[in-house]
Enzyme design. Structure first.
Site, mmCIF file in Angstrom:
data_model
loop_
_atom_site.group_PDB
_atom_site.id
_atom_site.type_symbol
_atom_site.label_atom_id
_atom_site.label_comp_id
_atom_site.label_asym_id
_atom_site.label_seq_id
_atom_site.Cartn_x
_atom_site.Cartn_y
_atom_site.Cartn_z
ATOM 1 N N ASP A 277 -10.077 -5.762 -1.542
ATOM 2 C CA ASP A 277 -9.174 -5.183 -0.547
ATOM 3 C C ASP A 277 -9.983 -4.378 0.463
ATOM 4 O O ASP A 277 -10.795 -3.535 0.078
ATOM 5 C CB ASP A 277 -8.196 -4.260 -1.300
ATOM 6 C CG ASP A 277 -7.063 -3.730 -0.442
ATOM 7 O OD1 ASP A 277 -6.838 -4.266 0.664
ATOM 8 O OD2 ASP A 277 -6.395 -2.771 -0.888
ATOM 9 N N ASP B 122 0.844 -1.199 0.000
ATOM 10 C CA ASP B 122 0.000 0.000 0.000
ATOM 11 C C ASP B 122 0.875 1.243 0.000
ATOM 12 O O ASP B 122 1.729 1.417 0.871
ATOM 13 C CB ASP B 122 -0.891 0.017 1.250
ATOM 14 C CG ASP B 122 -2.026 -0.990 1.154
ATOM 15 O OD1 ASP B 122 -2.682 -1.046 0.107
ATOM 16 O OD2 ASP B 122 -2.262 -1.722 2.148
HETATM 17 C C1 DX5 Z 1 -6.663 0.404 2.521
HETATM 18 C C2 DX5 Z 1 -5.555 -0.441 1.954
HETATM 19 C C3 DX5 Z 1 -5.726 -1.892 2.269
HETATM 20 C C4 DX5 Z 1 -5.558 -2.162 3.740
HETATM 21 C C5 DX5 Z 1 -6.192 -3.459 4.116
HETATM 22 O O1 DX5 Z 1 -6.558 1.686 2.059
HETATM 23 O O2 DX5 Z 1 -5.519 -0.323 0.568
HETATM 24 O O3 DX5 Z 1 -4.834 -2.696 1.513
HETATM 25 O O4 DX5 Z 1 -4.185 -2.180 4.100
HETATM 26 O O5 DX5 Z 1 -6.270 -3.540 5.488
HETATM 27 P P1 DX5 Z 1 -7.365 -4.424 6.232
HETATM 28 O O6 DX5 Z 1 -7.240 -5.800 5.700
HETATM 29 O O7 DX5 Z 1 -7.025 -4.267 7.663
HETATM 30 O O8 DX5 Z 1 -8.690 -3.791 5.878
HETATM 31 ZN ZN ZN Z 2 -4.436 -1.909 -0.545
#
Ligand code: DX5
Ligand code: ZN
Length: 209
Positions: free
Chosen positions: A165, A33
């Site tokens: 995601d 990310d």
């Molecule tokens: C959110 C990110 C995701 C996040 C996912 O903006 O793009 O990839 O890190 O985190 P979880 O699985 O905790 O929702």
């Molecule tokens: Zn992400």
């Protein structure tokens, strides 16, 4: 085939390294990310400060105002770039720029962007990324209404890589896959677990991977 990919949302090099070390044998691919504090109200470790990713395949989820600048900055042709259509004025231009460098492109859509927005491009891209939370932070709640979007895209593209995601974990892995998701990107449900490797295996099992 379904895959579960650890999502790395970190602010420091040390955190990056320790997260990778904690899942190493259980994952082949990393979802990295990247945020600039402008496209979303949060900022992460920037590409120039990231440690090498070794043998992992990498997918850069670019939550930034100028994704193509980031693609240039990262400069890896062996990577997949996940680009938000909300940040692009010329989607076809972005696809051809990334193709020209020999890399892969996935188009990402935030919760308020309808599936229709990416339908014209499905044949030209390597996949789509459907956000189940508003991009910016880990640990948010899975918006299950987004499964409808996945269903619509799956209907239009039976073989496409459809990634999801945000808020993904044991409690929704099965229904996401039922809707048509083929890749689950997961942060909290892996890294907040006592045993991240076991967490990946459990989610994979639940997803039928
Ligand atoms: C959110 C990110 C995701 C996040 C996912 O903006 O793009 O990839 O890190 O985190 P979880 O699985 O905790 O929702
Ligand atoms: Zn992400």
């Amino acid at each position: 085939m379904v895959d579960v990919i650890p999502a790395i949302l970190v602010k420091s090099r040390e955190e990056f390294e320790s997260r990778i070390a904690s899942i190493r044998p259980a994952a082949k691919t990393l979802h990295i990310d990247i945020m600039d504090g402008k496209f979303v109200p949060n900022a992460t470790l920037q590409p120039k400060d990231m440690p090498p990713t070794g043998k992992f395949a990498v997918e850069y989820h670019l939550m930034v105002q100028n994704p193509l600048e980031y693609v240039k900055m990262i400069g890896r042709k062996d990577a997949t770039y996940e680009i938000h259509v909300e940040a692009l004025s010329d989607i076809d231009g972005a696809i051809s720029q990334i193709r020209k460098m020999g890399a892969k492109i996935i188009l990402a859509i935030s919760p308020d962007t309808p599936a229709e927005k990416i339908m014209p491009y499905l044949k030209k891209i390597d996949g789509v990324l459907v956000m189940f939370v508003y991009p910016g932070f880990s640990g948010q709640k899975y918006i299950s209404a987004m499964e409808e979007k996945v269903r619509a895209i799956r209907k239009a593209a039976p073989k496409l890589r459809i990634e999801i995601d945000g808020g993904v974990g044991l409690q929704n892995a099965k229904s996401a896959v039922g809707a048509g998701a083929s890749v689950l990107n997961v942060a909290s449900a892996i890294f907040a677990a006592k045993n991240p490797i076991a967490a990946i295996e459990e989610i994979k099992k639940e997803a039928g991977a």
